[in-house]
Design an enzyme around this catalytic site. Structure first.
Site, PDB file in Angstrom:
ATOM      1  N   ASN A   9       0.877  -1.174   0.000  1.00 10.22           N
ATOM      2  CA  ASN A   9       0.000   0.000   0.000  1.00 10.22           C
ATOM      3  C   ASN A   9       0.918   1.227   0.000  1.00 10.22           C
ATOM      4  O   ASN A   9       1.485   1.577   1.028  1.00 10.22           O
ATOM      5  CB  ASN A   9      -0.893  -0.022   1.253  1.00 10.22           C
ATOM      6  CG  ASN A   9      -1.736   1.240   1.371  1.00 10.22           C
ATOM      7  OD1 ASN A   9      -1.765   2.069   0.462  1.00 10.22           O
ATOM      8  ND2 ASN A   9      -2.408   1.386   2.502  1.00 10.22           N
ATOM      9  N   LYS A  11       0.159   4.229  -0.296  1.00  9.31           N
ATOM     10  CA  LYS A  11      -0.491   5.425   0.262  1.00  9.31           C
ATOM     11  C   LYS A  11      -0.273   6.604  -0.693  1.00  9.31           C
ATOM     12  O   LYS A  11      -0.252   6.406  -1.906  1.00  9.31           O
ATOM     13  CB  LYS A  11       0.015   5.683   1.686  1.00  9.31           C
ATOM     14  CG  LYS A  11      -0.119   4.419   2.553  1.00  9.31           C
ATOM     15  CD  LYS A  11       0.041   4.638   4.023  1.00  9.31           C
ATOM     16  CE  LYS A  11      -0.143   3.317   4.755  1.00  9.31           C
ATOM     17  NZ  LYS A  11      -0.062   3.410   6.190  1.00  9.31           N
ATOM     18  N   HIS A  96      -9.511   1.328   4.961  1.00  7.58           N
ATOM     19  CA  HIS A  96      -8.237   1.526   5.658  1.00  7.58           C
ATOM     20  C   HIS A  96      -8.444   2.495   6.818  1.00  7.58           C
ATOM     21  O   HIS A  96      -9.237   3.436   6.714  1.00  7.58           O
ATOM     22  CB  HIS A  96      -7.191   2.080   4.673  1.00  7.58           C
ATOM     23  CG  HIS A  96      -5.807   2.040   5.245  1.00  7.58           C
ATOM     24  ND1 HIS A  96      -5.367   2.988   6.135  1.00  7.58           N
ATOM     25  CD2 HIS A  96      -4.791   1.153   5.080  1.00  7.58           C
ATOM     26  CE1 HIS A  96      -4.121   2.679   6.487  1.00  7.58           C
ATOM     27  NE2 HIS A  96      -3.750   1.573   5.869  1.00  7.58           N
ATOM     28  N   GLU A  98      -6.800   4.922   7.792  1.00  2.00           N
ATOM     29  CA  GLU A  98      -6.567   6.333   7.436  1.00  2.00           C
ATOM     30  C   GLU A  98      -7.806   6.922   6.741  1.00  2.00           C
ATOM     31  O   GLU A  98      -8.101   8.105   6.888  1.00  2.00           O
ATOM     32  CB  GLU A  98      -5.303   6.447   6.568  1.00  2.00           C
ATOM     33  CG  GLU A  98      -4.051   6.216   7.408  1.00  2.00           C
ATOM     34  CD  GLU A  98      -2.871   5.625   6.661  1.00  2.00           C
ATOM     35  OE1 GLU A  98      -2.859   5.630   5.423  1.00  2.00           O
ATOM     36  OE2 GLU A  98      -1.940   5.140   7.342  1.00  2.00           O
ATOM     37  N   GLU A 168      -5.370  -4.728  10.669  1.00  2.00           N
ATOM     38  CA  GLU A 168      -4.380  -3.668  10.838  1.00  2.00           C
ATOM     39  C   GLU A 168      -4.663  -2.918  12.135  1.00  2.00           C
ATOM     40  O   GLU A 168      -5.495  -1.992  12.156  1.00  2.00           O
ATOM     41  CB  GLU A 168      -4.447  -2.682   9.666  1.00  2.00           C
ATOM     42  CG  GLU A 168      -4.122  -3.302   8.322  1.00  2.00           C
ATOM     43  CD  GLU A 168      -3.498  -2.277   7.367  1.00  2.00           C
ATOM     44  OE1 GLU A 168      -2.416  -2.544   6.850  1.00  2.00           O
ATOM     45  OE2 GLU A 168      -4.102  -1.211   7.157  1.00  2.00           O
ATOM     46  N   SER A 214       3.429  -1.763  10.402  1.00  2.00           N
ATOM     47  CA  SER A 214       4.883  -1.772  10.643  1.00  2.00           C
ATOM     48  C   SER A 214       5.555  -3.105  10.275  1.00  2.00           C
ATOM     49  O   SER A 214       6.506  -3.526  10.944  1.00  2.00           O
ATOM     50  CB  SER A 214       5.198  -1.386  12.099  1.00  2.00           C
ATOM     51  OG  SER A 214       4.776  -0.056  12.340  1.00  2.00           O
TER      52      SER A 214
HETATM   53  P1  13P Z   1       3.035   0.710   7.668  1.00  2.00           P
HETATM   54  O1  13P Z   1       3.564  -0.594   7.121  1.00  2.00           O
HETATM   55  O2  13P Z   1       3.762   1.909   7.140  1.00  2.00           O
HETATM   56  O3  13P Z   1       2.927   0.674   9.166  1.00  2.00           O
HETATM   57  O4  13P Z   1       1.544   0.857   7.114  1.00  2.00           O
HETATM   58  C1  13P Z   1       0.674  -0.221   7.220  1.00  2.00           C
HETATM   59  C2  13P Z   1      -0.526   0.055   6.446  1.00  2.00           C
HETATM   60  O5  13P Z   1      -1.278   0.972   6.746  1.00  2.00           O
HETATM   61  C3  13P Z   1      -0.787  -0.777   5.259  1.00  2.00           C
HETATM   62  O6  13P Z   1      -2.058  -0.558   4.752  1.00  2.00           O
END
Ligand code: 13P
Length: 255
Positions: A9, A11, A96, A98, A168, A214
């Site tokens: 992902n 982002k 997600h 976010e 997540e 992470s």
């Molecule tokens: P990180 O791997 O940067 O913690 O992000 C995880 C994530 O949100 C994947 O969708």
């Protein structure tokens, strides 16, 4: 036997030039890993068409990071499921944390998006997870139970066979603090049990449940060798071909 799915992902990272560089590097580094695990890249919308043409003749697949719950019409700035499938996207990340946090997406909206994605032949990667406050209050299981019930509302067994769940934990995303393999495995086991109860054990046994939060080359093997963890949804570490390839290598070794 469930096949592992490692998804990147990206982002809101990588313009079109950086997209091309990263995909070309990945294709080179992943030549030897063909077909041992499933690998999906989820770049931002403007890079999807170029990404699709760059991954042709490789084992890499394409996913989007979001889509609208509406079919078409006056929804400025939105992208529909049919638009994504028409450019060759196979997956779409939905719900997600976010999106839930910054764009006020609820389980009800996520559920509507899941239904639209399935109708267009996309495989939804449906994200759920508890916040730090919820974990510290000891209510993780209750939160996960509610989220599963709500995001899968009115889906049939054959629908659920086509989706992927990504666990997540919100406190592990972008913090460098991953859930321990045991913590993640326990929640994955709960998710599988809930799906087994709502649908059937056959559906639950087939369900791919990814862990995200992470994930990096150092912790990937320990996480992915857990029996209930069927892949990873990787954020930051998917932005470099070196770290993403090392996570894929760990996945191959873990199963
Ligand atoms: P990180 O791997 O940067 O913690 O992000 C995880 C994530 O949100 C994947 O969708």
């Amino acid at each position: 036997m469930r096949r592992l799915l490692i998804a990147g992902n990206w982002k809101m990272n990588k313009d079109i030039h950086e997209t091309a560089t990263l995909i070309n590097e990945l294709k080179e580094r992943l030549k030897d890993f063909k077909n041992q695990v499933d690998i999906t890249l989820c770049p931002p919308f403007p890079s999807l068409v170029v990404a699709k043409s760059l991954i042709k003749d490789s084992a890499l697949k394409l996913g989007a990071q979001n889509m609208s719950q509406h079919d078409d019409g006056a929804y400025t700035g939105e992208v529909s499921a049919t638009m994504l499938s028409s450019i060759g996207c196979e997956y779409v990340i939905l719900g997600h944390s976010e999106r839930r946090q910054h764009f006020k997406e609820t389980d009800e909206i996520v559920n509507a998006k899941v239904k639209k994605a399935l109708k267009s032949g996309l495989t939804p990667i449906v994200c759920i997870g508890e916040t730090l406050e919820e974990r510290e209050a000891g209510i993780t299981d209750r939160i996960i139970t509610t989220q599963i019930k709500d995001v899968l509302h009115e889906l049939s067994s054959s629908d659920v066979e086509k989706i992927i769940i990504a666990y997540e934990p919100v406190w592990a995303i972008g913090t460098g603090r991953n859930a321990t393999p045991d913590q993640a495995n326990q929640v994955h086991r709960l998710i599988r049990k809930l799906v087994g109860q709502h649908y059937s054990w056959r559906v639950a046994e087939k369900l791919i449940i990814q862990y995200g939060g992470s994930v990096n080359p150092q912790n990937a093997y320990a996480l992915l060798s857990q029996p209930e963890i069927d892949g990873a949804l990787v954020g930051g570490a998917s932005l470099s071909s070196d770290s993403f390839t090392r996570i894929i290598q760990a996945a191959v070794e873990a199963k």
